[in-house]
Design an enzyme around this catalytic site. Sequence first.
Site, PDB file in Angstrom:
ATOM      1  CD  GLU A  45      -2.937   0.860   2.432  1.00  0.00           C
ATOM      2  OE1 GLU A  45      -3.947   1.579   2.454  1.00  0.00           O
ATOM      3  OE2 GLU A  45      -2.693  -0.009   3.304  1.00  0.00           O
ATOM      4  CE  LYS A 114      -7.554   1.036   2.860  1.00  0.00           C
ATOM      5  NZ  LYS A 114      -6.374   1.131   3.743  1.00  0.00           N
ATOM      6  CB  CYS A 175      -4.927  -2.421   3.477  1.00  0.00           C
ATOM      7  SG  CYS A 175      -4.153  -2.632   5.109  1.00  0.00           S
ATOM      8  CB  SER A 364      19.060  -1.826  35.841  1.00  0.00           C
ATOM      9  OG  SER A 364      18.185  -2.855  35.404  1.00  0.00           O
TER      10      SER A 364
END
Length: 716
Positions: A45, A114, A175, A364
């Site tokens: 896309e 789209k 999509c 840490s």
Amino acid sequence: MGHLITLATCSLNQWALDFQGNYERIMKSIAIAKSRGATLRVGPELEIPGYGCQDHFLEGDTALHSWEVLAHILASDATIGIVCDIGMPITHKNVMYNCRVIVHDKKILLIRPKMWLANDGNYREMRWFTPWQKHRQWEDYYLPRIIQAVTNQKKVPFGDAVISTSDTCFGVELCEELFTPASPHILMGLDGVEIFTNSSGSHHELRKLHTRVDLIKEATLKLGGIYLYANQQGCDGDRLYYDGCALIAVNGRVVAQGSQFSLNDVEVVSATVDIEDVRAHRAKSSRSMQAAVAERYHRIEVPFALTSGKFEEVREEDMVGIISTKSREVKYHTPEEEIALGPACWLWDYMRRSRTQGYFIPLSGGIDSCATAVIVFSMCRLVAEAASRGDKQVIADARRISGEPDDSSYIPSDPREFSRRIFHTCYMGTENSSTETRQRAKQLAEAIGSYHVDLNMDSVVTAVRNLFTLATGHRPRFRTQGGSNAENLALQNIQARLRMVIAYLFAQLLPWVRGRNGGLLVLGSANVDESLRGYLTKYDCSSADINPIGGISKTDLKKFIAHAKTAFNLPILNDFLDAVPTAELEPITEIYVQSDEADMGMTYDELSVFGRLRKVEKCGPYSTFTKLVHEWGNVLSPIQIAEKVKLFFFEHARNRHKMTTLTPAYHAESYSPDDNRFDLRPFLYPSRFPWQFKKIDEVAKALPDRTGINDKAKTE
């Protein structure tokens, strides 16, 4: 054997606004598809400008440069003999659309906008684009002069139409349209469309791939047809990692699949399929009855075929596409593998595209910074694997990042050696630190090969404390030394914030110390649950350039570390799994050792539950309570559940302001509290929620206590 068609889809590592690089990757994908004999190629896309341009889509330059790239593609011989489905933004009648441009033999056949836009979660497509709402309708689109000069076309069809070739018919599904209840492939398939293309910009999320694959398989199983799924792959400049996995499915069978996580900039997936298999699959009376009354799509008729019309040899790897009894087993990664691969690929893209010289992280000795460091090591492993395969782009990037001269022959074949070049770790100890965490940090650095610094910062902490005393005449003390909660918290926070300052100092100067140019990116290591609860100091080491674990839960991180211990041969990780999570910001005494879960008043597992209910299930305080009464009712009384719910929402609300400055983090979890785009909420709350909490208390008092009921039933 019937009518064979070789089809290709792809995953491209496009980058927002990188028009030159995006153009080159598109051209390479077309060339690979043609070399395999494909007559149809599908790309991701918005592949020309990159999917993640965001508000740059509103700029005229983005549309202009997209047309310029398309003109270059059409002017070349790339599209001769192959249909290419290419994505870009297009303005029609002063309205911006997210479009697919179907081209063949240097001509544009159709522009398909789209129709259903992604507009929730991480997506805001309606901010930039308008959906095409004239379903099964089309109009003339007058091409810009730059395209007219190349194609000799003045206008082309624009809208919801399909392409009819001499031998088949194909249509576009874009999509989000796959994920909608009434997907376009249904009506297109009933009207005789046999091949569906889907171009996506779909991001990675833990455990999400099943959903995508199941929808594609179901689409072609019920309807019959060939489905080509293309996707973006990589980090294109944002918090998301697009996870590729290009697919080709035939009648519910997956016949080709690309990688989900890869350092490849271009990956083409192809298969040879028999269109007669689709026609045979559709020979069902129930389907035929619906198809006979289906609404008609306008067909753009073109005088060419996708099949050769001849009997040809088929590549052995493509045979699965034409043998109806065979399918390719879909490759799914475990969540632990996803954590090892997705953030690692994202880190690689970010580092090489930001043109920095590596990463820096304060270690840490706890599991969060450990997990972040192991993900960087996983990145180094992927780089070494790609280099061993001769990936020229990876090798070139690795040489530049590690400061090699232009004529260098360096190959990053050893992940630990490469880690030593680009990864820098530092243990910043104080009088409150234990020898165990210091030792774990040192041993982890040795195991993964990082350039490690071990220091004590007590002098800096003391200097700041003395400055405050000098200015105010008051000397703050820890709680264990008789100080108030305010003093105790302030003394913890100054340690945490000084670590952030020191981290940026070392990130800026360590390359200079090592005789190199440039600087390092600082990595954060706050997990999603701590961000959700607000269990972090604002502008401490959670403040960094990027955070690869900011969207991952503590529970999943521990499982990842257990996986990496074996998969990466790092036995030291067992010590991290056994350690109690602690901030080590308060003095350790014989009767007190600081513990994260004790400080928070809830476990990390409970935080994950609260996070999913709050975000995924869209529950407020009262709805959360009513659900947990059923879920936890056997082990906690309603009043106990009520107290936990109120504590969580109180802490989440009063700490929400911290999310506004949260370090950009890899998005991996559906309940992420990321304030940037995914989880939009106020940062000033009535944090005691008087109305909501009162209702919770009233109901909790009225409900029976069911704890122990199951145990009693087992003993009777």
